[in-house]
Design a protein around this motif. Structure first.
Motif, short mmCIF file in Angstrom:
data_model
loop_
_atom_site.label_atom_id
_atom_site.label_comp_id
_atom_site.label_asym_id
_atom_site.label_seq_id
_atom_site.Cartn_x
_atom_site.Cartn_y
_atom_site.Cartn_z
N PHE A 267 0.84 -1.19 0.00
CA PHE A 267 0.00 0.00 0.00
C PHE A 267 0.88 1.25 0.00
O PHE A 267 0.61 2.23 -0.70
N ASN A 271 1.84 3.56 -3.37
CA ASN A 271 1.34 4.92 -3.17
C ASN A 271 -0.18 5.03 -3.38
O ASN A 271 -0.66 6.00 -3.98
N CYS A 272 -0.92 4.07 -2.90
CA CYS A 272 -2.38 4.08 -3.03
C CYS A 272 -2.97 5.34 -2.39
O CYS A 272 -3.99 5.86 -2.83
N CYS A 275 -4.23 8.73 -4.05
CA CYS A 275 -5.57 8.93 -4.61
C CYS A 275 -6.68 8.62 -3.61
O CYS A 275 -7.80 9.06 -3.78
N HIS A 276 -6.37 7.79 -2.60
CA HIS A 276 -7.43 7.32 -1.70
C HIS A 276 -7.28 7.90 -0.30
O HIS A 276 -6.17 8.25 0.12
N GLY A 286 -9.98 8.99 -5.41
CA GLY A 286 -10.74 7.74 -5.40
C GLY A 286 -11.59 7.66 -4.14
O GLY A 286 -11.48 8.52 -3.26
N ARG A 295 -18.07 -3.46 2.03
CA ARG A 295 -18.99 -3.01 0.97
C ARG A 295 -18.96 -3.93 -0.24
O ARG A 295 -19.93 -4.01 -0.98
N HIS A 296 -17.82 -4.55 -0.50
CA HIS A 296 -17.69 -5.39 -1.70
C HIS A 296 -17.18 -6.77 -1.33
O HIS A 296 -16.50 -6.93 -0.31
N SER A 315 -12.02 4.10 -15.73
CA SER A 315 -11.37 4.34 -14.44
C SER A 315 -10.00 4.99 -14.59
O SER A 315 -9.27 4.71 -15.54
N THR A 316 -9.69 5.86 -13.65
CA THR A 316 -8.36 6.48 -13.65
C THR A 316 -7.41 5.70 -12.75
O THR A 316 -6.24 6.05 -12.63
N PRO A 318 -4.75 3.12 -11.77
CA PRO A 318 -3.79 2.37 -12.60
C PRO A 318 -4.00 0.87 -12.46
O PRO A 318 -4.49 0.39 -11.44
N MET A 334 -6.49 -3.89 3.81
CA MET A 334 -7.64 -2.99 3.75
C MET A 334 -8.73 -3.41 4.75
O MET A 334 -9.48 -2.58 5.23
C1 HEC Z 1 -4.34 7.44 -9.70
C2 HEC Z 1 -5.27 7.30 -8.65
C3 HEC Z 1 -5.45 5.95 -7.97
C4 HEC Z 1 -4.48 5.18 -7.41
C5 HEC Z 1 -2.99 5.43 -7.36
C6 HEC Z 1 -5.16 4.05 -6.82
N1 HEC Z 1 -6.51 4.15 -7.03
FE1 HEC Z 1 -7.93 2.87 -6.35
N2 HEC Z 1 -9.36 3.94 -7.28
C7 HEC Z 1 -9.15 5.15 -7.93
C8 HEC Z 1 -10.43 5.65 -8.40
C9 HEC Z 1 -10.64 6.95 -9.16
C10 HEC Z 1 -11.40 4.71 -8.00
C11 HEC Z 1 -12.90 4.84 -8.21
C12 HEC Z 1 -13.40 3.95 -9.27
C13 HEC Z 1 -12.70 4.09 -10.56
O1 HEC Z 1 -12.80 5.11 -11.23
O2 HEC Z 1 -12.01 3.10 -10.91
C14 HEC Z 1 -10.69 3.66 -7.31
C15 HEC Z 1 -11.29 2.53 -6.75
C16 HEC Z 1 -10.68 1.66 -5.88
C17 HEC Z 1 -11.35 0.62 -5.13
C18 HEC Z 1 -12.83 0.34 -5.12
C19 HEC Z 1 -13.42 1.21 -4.05
C20 HEC Z 1 -14.90 1.24 -4.04
O3 HEC Z 1 -15.44 1.55 -2.97
O4 HEC Z 1 -15.52 1.02 -5.09
C21 HEC Z 1 -10.40 -0.02 -4.40
C22 HEC Z 1 -10.58 -1.19 -3.45
C23 HEC Z 1 -9.14 0.60 -4.71
N3 HEC Z 1 -9.35 1.62 -5.61
C24 HEC Z 1 -7.91 0.21 -4.14
C25 HEC Z 1 -6.71 0.75 -4.51
C26 HEC Z 1 -5.43 0.26 -4.05
C27 HEC Z 1 -5.22 -0.90 -3.09
C28 HEC Z 1 -4.48 1.05 -4.62
C29 HEC Z 1 -2.97 0.88 -4.53
C30 HEC Z 1 -2.45 -0.41 -4.93
C31 HEC Z 1 -5.16 2.03 -5.43
N4 HEC Z 1 -6.50 1.82 -5.35
C32 HEC Z 1 -4.51 3.02 -6.15
C33 HEC Z 1 -7.93 5.78 -8.11
C34 HEC Z 1 -6.72 5.29 -7.73
#
Ligand code: HEC
Ligand code: HEC
Ligand code: HEC
Ligand code: HEC
Ligand code: HEC
Ligand code: HEC
Length: 462
Positions: A267, A271-272, A275-276, A286, A295-296, A315-316, A318, A334
Motif C-alpha cells: 500500500f 502509493n495508493c 488517490c485514496h 478515489g 462493501r464489496h 477508471s483512472t 492504474p 484494507m
Molecule cells: C491514480 C489514482 C489511484 C491510485 C494510485 C489508486 N486508485 Fe484505487 N481507485 C481510484 C479511483 C478513481 C477509483 C474509483 C473507481 C474508478 O474510477 O475506478 C478507485 C477505486 C478503488 C477501489 C474500489 C473502491 C470502491 O469503494 O468502489 C479499491 C478497493 C481501490 N481503488 C484500491 C486501490 C489500491 C489498493 C491502490 C494501490 C495499490 C489504489 N486503489 C490506487 C484511483 C486510484
C-alpha cells in the motif's frame, strides 16, 4: 596350573567389564523402542479404565514414517517425537512434546527435516540428529531454524521472521552483488551465493564471517562492512534460506504469504494513498477505503485490483501487475486498516521528488542494487583494501570528474578496468573494476553516471 586359572579369571573379568560397559551404553542410548514404551506409559498414566490402559500399553511398537515425495525425502523423526501433533502433550518432556506453532505445516505433509535438518531415515538419536560422520546437514540449532521458512516463502515477509526481510534488504543495498552472483546476476570475485544455504557452511561460520571476513577466511578480499551482530545474524538467516532446492508445486505454492503487514508495505510502495483516503485522511481522487472490504466481496475487489477498467469503465485507477497473493495481502490490509495507521503512513512519507531528481534517484538505486557500493562504498568514498593496487584500495568516486569526462566514465563502467599494480613483480590485486555491459542497459549506465555527477566534490582551489 595357577597361571592358567589366573588367565581364565582375567578373561572372565574382562568379559564382565565389557558387559557392564555395554549395558551402560545401552542405558544411555536407548533405542526407539524404549522411547515408544515410555511414551505409551505417559499416555496410559492418566487412563482411569484398566482395560483401556492395557490397550494403550499393548500398542505394537513400530517405526513411523512419512513419505514426502514433493520434498524428495522420507522422515522417521516421529518414531520418537511421538507427541508433535497432540496438544495434550504440551508439557511432556522431549522427545514427546507437542509442537506448537506449526500452523498448516502439519507433520504428515511436511515432516521435520525440511525445517530442522537432520537425517530423516535414521532411527537412533545421534544419526537422526545428524551428529555423525559423513552426514552433512546436522540439526540446525534452534537459533537458526526460522531461517528455513525462507526456502519456501521467498517473496514478501514471513510473519515472525523479520530477520529474513532485513537480511534481504541488506543484501540488496550493501553491494554484495558487486562480487557475488545470486540467481545469475552479479560479479564473480566471490563465490556464487545462489545455493549458499545448501553449502556445508555452519550458521556460526557465516555469522563470524560477516562480522570479520578475515577472521575465518584468511586474506579474504571481502571487505569488513562493520556489521552489528544483529545485521550479521540477519544476513546469516538470508544465506541459509538460499538453496534453490526444487520444492514440489504444493510446497512452493505460497511463495508470498498474504499477510496484512505485507499488504501495508505494498500500500505504501504503490502509493495508493496518493488517490485514496481512509476515514477521511488522505487524498480524494478515489473512494474512501475505510470498510471497503465490507462493501464489496473479495472476488469483486480482487477483480478491481487486476483490471479497474473492467469494473469501472473509464477508471483512472492504474492497473497494477500484482500476483494473486499480493492482491490478497492488500485486501487483508484494507480489512484491518485504521485512520491512525494511515496518518502514520502519511507522516512517514518522503516529500515528492522533483522531475530532474528522478533519474538521479534511479541511478543511486542501481548503484546499490548492482553492487557498486560493495567496492566503492555507500557514500562513494572507496577505501576497500586492494593489496598491491596503486593506492592500495578501491578508489573513491567523489572526484572522477577531475580526471574523466562523463563519456569516459561511461566507457569505464561498460568495459571495466584492471588497476595498475604498485609493485609489478608482486601478486595481482584481488579487486578489479568488472565490465558491466552485459549486466546494465545503456539507460542504466547513463543514470548511474548522472548519479555520480550529482555527487562530485570539486577540488578546493586557492
Ligand atoms: C491514480 C489514482 C489511484 C491510485 C494510485 C489508486 N486508485 Fe484505487 N481507485 C481510484 C479511483 C478513481 C477509483 C474509483 C473507481 C474508478 O474510477 O475506478 C478507485 C477505486 C478503488 C477501489 C474500489 C473502491 C470502491 O469503494 O468502489 C479499491 C478497493 C481501490 N481503488 C484500491 C486501490 C489500491 C489498493 C491502490 C494501490 C495499490 C489504489 N486503489 C490506487 C484511483 C486510484
Ligand atoms: C531415537 C529417537 C529420536 C529420533 C529418531 C529423533 N529424535 Fe529428536 N530428540 C530425541 C530426544 C531424546 C531429544 C531430547 C533431547 C536429547 O536427548 O538430545 C530430541 C530432541 C530434538 C530436538 C530439540 C533440540 C535438541 O537438539 O535438543 C529437535 C529439534 C529434534 N530432536 C529434531 C529431530 C528431527 C528433525 C528428527 C528426525 C530427523 C529427530 N529429532 C529424530 C530423540 C529422537
Ligand atoms: C515449518 C517448519 C517446521 C517443521 C515442519 C517442524 N518444525 Fe520443529 N520447530 C520449528 C521452529 C521454527 C522451532 C523453534 C521455535 C522457537 O523459536 O522457539 C521448532 C522447534 C522444535 C523443537 C523444540 C526445540 C527446542 O530446543 O526448543 C523440537 C523438539 C522440534 N521443533 C521438533 C520437530 C519435529 C520432530 C518435527 C517433525 C514432526 C518438526 N519439529 C517440524 C519449525 C518446524
Ligand atoms: C517446505 C516449504 C515450506 C516451509 C519450509 C515453510 N512453509 Fe509456510 N507454508 C507452506 C505452504 C505450502 C503453505 C500453505 C499450506 C496450506 O494451506 O496447505 C504455507 C503456509 C504458511 C502460512 C499461512 C499462509 C496463509 O495462507 O495464511 C504462514 C503464516 C507460513 N506458512 C509461515 C511459515 C513459517 C513462519 C515458516 C518457518 C517456521 C514456514 N512457513 C515454513 C510452505 C512452507
Ligand atoms: C569486494 C568484493 C566482495 C563484496 C562486496 C562482498 N563479498 Fe562476500 N566474498 C568475497 C570473496 C572474495 C569471498 C571468498 C573469500 C572468503 O571466504 O571471504 C567472499 C565470501 C563470501 C561468503 C562465503 C561463501 C562461502 O561459503 O565460502 C559469503 C556468504 C559472502 N561472501 C556473502 C557476502 C554478502 C552477503 C555480501 C554483502 C553484504 C558480500 N559477501 C560482499 C568478496 C566480496
Ligand atoms: C569488485 C569491485 C568493484 C565493483 C563491484 C565496482 N567497481 Fe568500480 N572500480 C573498482 C576498482 C578496483 C577500480 C579502480 C580501477 C583502476 O584503478 O584502474 C574501479 C574504478 C571505477 C571507476 C573509475 C574511477 C577511477 O578513478 O579510475 C568508476 C567510474 C567506477 N569504478 C564505477 C563503478 C560503478 C558504476 C560500479 C557498479 C556498476 C562499479 N564501479 C563496481 C572496483 C569495483
Amino acid at each position: 596350573m595357577e597361571r592358567r586359572l589366573q588367565k581364565i579369571f582375567f578373561a572372565l573379568s574382562m568379559i564382565a567389564l565389557a558387559l557392564i560397559l555395554a549395558a551402560e551404553w545401552q542405558a544411555n542410548t536407548p533405542s526407539w523402542k524404549n522411547y515408544q514404551r515410555n511414551f505409551l506409559q505417559l499416555e496410559a498414566q492418566d487412563e482411569p479404565n484398566a482395560a483401556a490402559k492395557a490397550a494403550v500399553l499393548s500398542t505394537p511398537l513400530e517405526i513411523h514414517q512419512v513419505m514426502l515425495t514433493g520434498l524428495q525425502r522420507v522422515d522417521r523423526c516421529t518414531t520418537c517425537h511421538l507427541g508433535v501433533d497432540d496438544p495434550t502433550m504440551k508439557n511432556a518432556p522431549e522427545p514427546f512434546r507437542y509442537h506448537a506453532g506449526l500452523g498448516p505445516h502439519i507433520p504428515s505433509k511436511f515432516g521435520c527435516t525440511i525445517c530442522h535438518g537432520g537425517q530423516g531415515l535414521a532411527t537412533d538419536k545421534e544419526s537422526a540428529h545428524g551428529n555423525v560422520a559423513f552426514w552433512q546437514t546436522p540439526l540446525l540449532s534452534v537459533d537458526y531454524v526460522r531461517a528455513t521458512c525462507g526456502r519456501c516463502h521467498k517473496e514478501g515477509d514471513v510473519p515472525g521472521v523479520p530477520e529474513l526481510t532485513e537480511g534481504r534488504h541488506l543484501f540488496e543495498t550493501q553491494g554484495c552483488r558487486g562480487c557475488h552472483k545470486l540467481n545469475g546476476v552479479g560479479g564473480s570475485i566471490g563465490p556464487d551465493l545462489s545455493e549458499e544455504g545448501a553449502s556445508l557452511r555452519a550458521p556460526q561460520w557465516l555469522e563470524k564471517h560477516f562480522l570479520a571476513p578475515n577472521a575465518v577466511s584468511a586474506g579474504s578480499a571481502m571487505p569488513n562492512f562493520h556489521f552489528s551482530t544483529e545485521q550479521a545474524r540477519n544476513l546469516t538467516y538470508y544465506m541459509l534460506a538460499l538453496t534453490n532446492q526444487d520444492m514440489g508445486s504444493y510446497y512452493s505454492s505460497v511463495r508470498l504469504i498474504p499477510s496484512p503487514e505485507y499488504g501495508r508495505q505494498l500500500f505504501i510502495e504503490k502509493n495508493c494513498i496518493a488517490c485514496h483516503s481512509v476515514g477521511g485522511v488522505g487524498a480524494k481522487t478515489g473512494p474512501d477505503l475505510l470498510g471497503v472490504t465490507k462493501r464489496h466481496s473479495n472476488e469483486w475487489l480482487d477483480e478491481q485490483l487486476v483490471n479497474p477498467q473492467l469494473v469501472y469503465p473509464g477508471s483512472t485507477m492504474p492497473e497494477y501487475d500484482l500476483e494473486a497473493n499480493a492482491r490478497k495481502a492488500l485486501l487483508a490490509f484494507m480489512a484491518t486498516v485504521t485512520t491512525e495507521d494511515v496518518q502514520s503512513i502519511l507522516s512517514g512519507r518522503k516529500t515528492a521528488l522533483k522531475p530532474e531528481d528522478v533519474a538521479i534517484e534511479a541511478g543511486k538505486q542501481d548503484f546499490a542494487r548492482f553492487g557498486c557500493v560493495g567496492c566503492h562504498g555507500t557514500e562513494l568514498q572507496g577505501g576497500v583494501p586492494n593489496p598491491n593496487a596503486q593506492g592500495g584500495e578501491v578508489p573513491s568516486l567523489l572526484h572522477v570528474s577531475d580526471d574523466y569526462t562523463k563519456d569516459e566514465v561511461i566507457a569505464i563502467i561498460r568495459n571495466g578496468k584492471v588497476p595498475p599494480m604498485d609493485n609489478p613483480a608482486g601478486p595481482t590485486p584481488p579487486l578489479y573494476m568488472p565490465s558491466w555491459k552485459h549486466v546494465l542497459s545503456d539507460e542504466d549506465v547513463n543514470r548511474v553516471a548522472d548519479y555520480l555527477w550529482s555527487k562530485q566534490q570539486k577540488k578546493e582551489s586557492w
